[in-house]
Motif scaffolding. Structure first.
Motif, short mmCIF file in Angstrom:
data_model
loop_
_atom_site.label_atom_id
_atom_site.label_comp_id
_atom_site.label_asym_id
_atom_site.label_seq_id
_atom_site.Cartn_x
_atom_site.Cartn_y
_atom_site.Cartn_z
N TYR A 27 0.81 -1.22 0.00
CA TYR A 27 0.00 0.00 0.00
C TYR A 27 0.85 1.27 0.00
O TYR A 27 0.37 2.34 0.36
CB TYR A 27 -0.97 0.02 1.18
N GLY A 37 -11.08 1.77 3.40
CA GLY A 37 -10.65 2.80 4.33
C GLY A 37 -9.26 2.63 4.88
O GLY A 37 -8.84 3.40 5.75
N GLN A 38 -8.49 1.64 4.42
CA GLN A 38 -7.14 1.47 4.93
C GLN A 38 -6.25 2.62 4.45
O GLN A 38 -6.39 3.06 3.31
CB GLN A 38 -6.56 0.13 4.47
N PRO A 39 -5.32 3.10 5.29
CA PRO A 39 -4.48 4.24 4.89
C PRO A 39 -3.52 3.83 3.79
O PRO A 39 -2.94 2.74 3.82
CB PRO A 39 -3.74 4.60 6.19
N GLY A 97 -8.37 5.03 -0.97
CA GLY A 97 -8.52 4.16 0.19
C GLY A 97 -9.97 3.87 0.50
O GLY A 97 -10.33 2.76 0.90
N ARG A 98 -10.86 4.86 0.32
CA ARG A 98 -12.29 4.67 0.59
C ARG A 98 -12.93 3.78 -0.46
O ARG A 98 -13.78 2.93 -0.16
CB ARG A 98 -12.97 6.03 0.65
N PRO A 127 -3.07 14.09 -0.47
CA PRO A 127 -3.87 13.39 0.55
C PRO A 127 -5.30 13.13 0.10
O PRO A 127 -5.88 12.09 0.46
CB PRO A 127 -3.83 14.34 1.75
N ASP A 128 -5.89 14.03 -0.68
CA ASP A 128 -7.28 13.81 -1.13
C ASP A 128 -7.36 12.60 -2.04
O ASP A 128 -8.28 11.78 -1.94
CB ASP A 128 -7.78 15.06 -1.87
N THR A 129 -6.37 12.48 -2.96
CA THR A 129 -6.36 11.33 -3.86
C THR A 129 -6.19 10.03 -3.08
O THR A 129 -6.89 9.03 -3.33
CB THR A 129 -5.24 11.48 -4.89
N LEU A 130 -5.28 10.03 -2.13
CA LEU A 130 -5.05 8.81 -1.33
C LEU A 130 -6.28 8.46 -0.50
O LEU A 130 -6.63 7.29 -0.36
CB LEU A 130 -3.83 9.01 -0.43
N GLU A 131 -6.96 9.50 0.04
CA GLU A 131 -8.14 9.23 0.85
C GLU A 131 -9.26 8.65 -0.01
O GLU A 131 -9.97 7.73 0.39
CB GLU A 131 -8.58 10.53 1.52
N ARG A 132 -9.41 9.18 -1.22
CA ARG A 132 -10.46 8.69 -2.12
C ARG A 132 -10.18 7.25 -2.55
O ARG A 132 -11.08 6.40 -2.53
CB ARG A 132 -10.52 9.58 -3.36
#
Length: 635
Positions: free
Chosen positions: A229, A250-252, A244-245, A237-242
């Motif tokens: 991962y 939801g994993q970081p 991951g969701r 961070p927004d791309t990674l958060e999207r």
């Protein structure tokens, strides 16, 4: 006309010599450089071919493992139970759902492992092959998954994701389900989740670092597993958060950025791992460059990347360069060898002459030293013989002293022994006379009873005399299994009258695990007699007279027999000199000061020792150390 100077043909002017050495050095460096570069080139080519072959094998294995269930959604799409479920009104959903679940379960059992489920147009799971398990997917909302959004738009989709129920990663194949009665309108989505556990097992077995990357440059599988991962390049961070969701429950993501550029890695690219990643692999690997080879997997959006350590190529290239330089050096050494051969021949002749002279001188010195050593050896032999005779004399004197001490003890006890024997003798005389008179009268029964009493008295006298004979016997020391309690009792028997007369209280605590020692019983009894006699002398004028015996096993395995009295004890000076010959704490004329010295020598003869010190609460405490029974010896 003056004579011209004669030049040495072998002498080279100093400036020319410096230039020649510099030229040789440059030749060595150039040869080593070109050899290294050529060997490195061929080594990288060979490693590129090996990595390409490895990628082919891994790609085929992953493709067969992941995509072998790609056709399953087509079978689900055509099943009438599934179509009926998606067409059914709300009141018939339970019946239709049970039929669809059983179909999916049978299909899953036949295929051996993948999770198969059906989504409605809202993205909710309405039928699933795992419906019998408590953690099934029924009712789960998967509308956020990218494969669902693609499928409801009419496009077959395949995607890597982690479900939010079991948090298990897998590869999803999704196919829209169309209804021919509604002009082939999309009424649901058929999905099969292919497990990647076998792929993970294969991947973690890789020795060199290897990655599987998705189209978003997120590492799905990695060896080492700490890179899982991670991202190839830093992302927002927004791309990674999207991501991951949507894909990873939801994993970081992106906690680690590999910061590796894989442009051109399809043909092989030399990369270096960033400094912060070198602790995740072996230290020798992280400190050197790698050859990165990548390959796109057909039928998926994945890319495989294999990193090959270039250390072996560098070592091999350096070896070839060294061998080239060594070969050139061997050629030059051969030239030098031919020039030095004659000079070495002359040197050997001179060395041979010097060696002969040195040998002659050495022989003379050895002969003189041999004479001295022979005289020294003869002197040492005479000294050894004298020491042996002195030791024999000393041992004989010691044995005589031991025997004299025994006889002295017997002499001191003669009065008590006489008293002990006089009473039985008088009784025997009277009983014998009475027996004769009764026999004369014909009363044989009474005579027999008198003779029986005589026999008992005779046995009693033998019990008194037996220990005295054993104690007085002069015999060599022979070790055997000795009962420590019996030795103490035999020594106390010799002082029985004195103990009763002086009112000495005896305490006897012989441990069960320290009751038998390997020593000479007669010599041990002599030591105990000496210690008991000294204790009685020390307690003669004391109001409390208590003599204690105790035994235990030390940490070194020996038997420790402690003899403690309540006498006047020792001063610090007496403790320091207690075992010196002719030193005594008794009054003049009462002792020679040899008893303790002889006792310690007796104990040391069979591997024991004697120690002394003040007793707690006053008095003296002697500890007799005795060797234990050897292994295999009967008790």
């Amino acid at each position: 006309m003056p004579a011209s100077p004669v030049l040495n043909p072998h002498a080279i002017p100093r400036p020319h010599r410096v230039l020649g050495l510099a030229g040789l050095l440059v030749a060595f460096l150039l040869l080593g450089f070109f050899s290294y570069r050529i060997s490195e080139h061929y080594g990288i080519e060979g490693m590129r071919q090996a990595a390409s072959h490895q990628l082919d094998i891994l790609g085929a294995a992953i493709d067969s493992e992941v995509t072998r269930h790609a056709s399953v959604p087509s079978a689900v799409e055509l099943n009438p139970d599934v179509i009926a479920l998606l067409r059914a009104p709300v009141e018939d959903l339970d019946i239709r759902q049970a039929e669809a679940n059983r179909f999916l379960q049978k299909l899953n059992d036949h295929l051996g492992g993948p999770a198969i489920f059906v989504l409605d147009l809202r993205g909710r799971v309405v039928a699933s092959s795992d419906w019998i398990f408590s953690d099934n997917l029924l009712g789960s909302d998967l509308s956020y998954m990218p494969f669902f959004r693609d499928a409801v738009r009419g496009t077959p989709a395949r995607h890597y994701a982690v479900d939010h129920i079991r948090h298990e990663p897998g590869y999803y194949f999704a196919l829209p389900i169309r209804d021919e009665e509604r002009e082939w309108a999309i009424i649901g989505v058929a999905v099969v989740k292919s497990g990647i556990r076998e792929v993970e097992r294969r991947w973690l077995a890789q020795e060199a670092p290897a990655l599987i990357i998705d189209r978003n440059d997120v590492v799905l599988l990695a060896s080492p597993p700490e890179w899982r991962y991670a991202t190839l390049r830093p992302q927002s961070p927004d791309t990674l958060e999207r991501l991951g969701r949507q894909q990873f429950a939801g994993q970081p993501l992106g906690a680690v950025s590999l910061d590796i550029d894989l442009a051109g890695a399809d043909e092989g690219r030399i990369v270096r791992l960033p400094k912060h990643l070198r602790d995740d692999v072996a230290p020798a690997q992280g400190a050197r460059p790698y050859l990165a080879m990548s390959r796109h997997l057909s039928g998926t959006a994945w890319r495989i990347v294999v990193f090959s350590d270039l250390r072996q190529v560098g070592v091999q290239a350096a070896t070839h360069a060294a061998l080239s330089i060594a070969a050139l050096g061997c050629v030059l050494l051969g030239v030098l060898y031919t020039r030095q051969r004659r000079r070495l021949a002359r040197g050997r002749e001179e060395a041979r002459a010097m060696l002969e002279r040195a040998n002659q001188e050495l022989e003379r010195k050895v002969e003189a030293r041999t004479v001295d050593l022979s005289a020294a050896v003869a002197g040492l032999q005479r000294e050894v013989q004298e020491r042996q005779r002195a030791e024999q004399t000393l041992r004989a004197a010691q044995n005589e002293l031991v025997q004299a001490a025994k006889l002295a003890v017997l002499g001191q006890m003669a009065t008590g022994i006489t008293h002990e024997l006089s009473q039985p003798l008088g009784a025997i005389r009277t009983l014998a006379a009475n027996a004769a008179e009764f026999m004369r009268r014909g009363d044989a029964g009474t005579a027999a009873r008198n003779l029986g009493i005589v026999e008992q008295l005779t046995e009693q006298m033998g019990n008194i005399i037996g220990p005295l004979k054993t104690f007085a016997r002069k015999s060599p020391a022979v070790s055997s299994a000795v009962d420590i309690g019996g030795a103490v009792d035999s020594a106390l028997f010799l002082f029985e009258n004195r103990l009763k007369k002086e009112g000495v209280v005896l305490e006897r605590r012989i441990g069960a695990d320290a009751a038998t020692a390997w020593c000479d019983g007669n010599r041990l009894q002599q030591v105990l007699v000496n210690l008991i006699g000294n204790a009685l002398d020390a307690m003669h004028d004391e109001p409390v007279r208590r003599l204690s015996f105790s035994s235990e096993r030390t940490s070194a395995g020996k038997i420790a027999l402690a003899v403690t009295d309540t006498g006047y004890g020792f001063s610090e000076e007496a403790v320091a000199r207690l075992f010196e010959p002719f030193f005594t704490t008794k009054q003049p004329g009462e002792g020679l000061g040899l008893g303790l010295t002889i006792s310690r020598d007796i104990l040391r003869d069979f591997g024991g020792d004697l120690m002394a010190g003040p007793a707690p609460g006053g008095g003296a405490r002697f500890v007799v150390l005795l060797p234990p029974l050897p292994q295999g010896k009967p008790t």
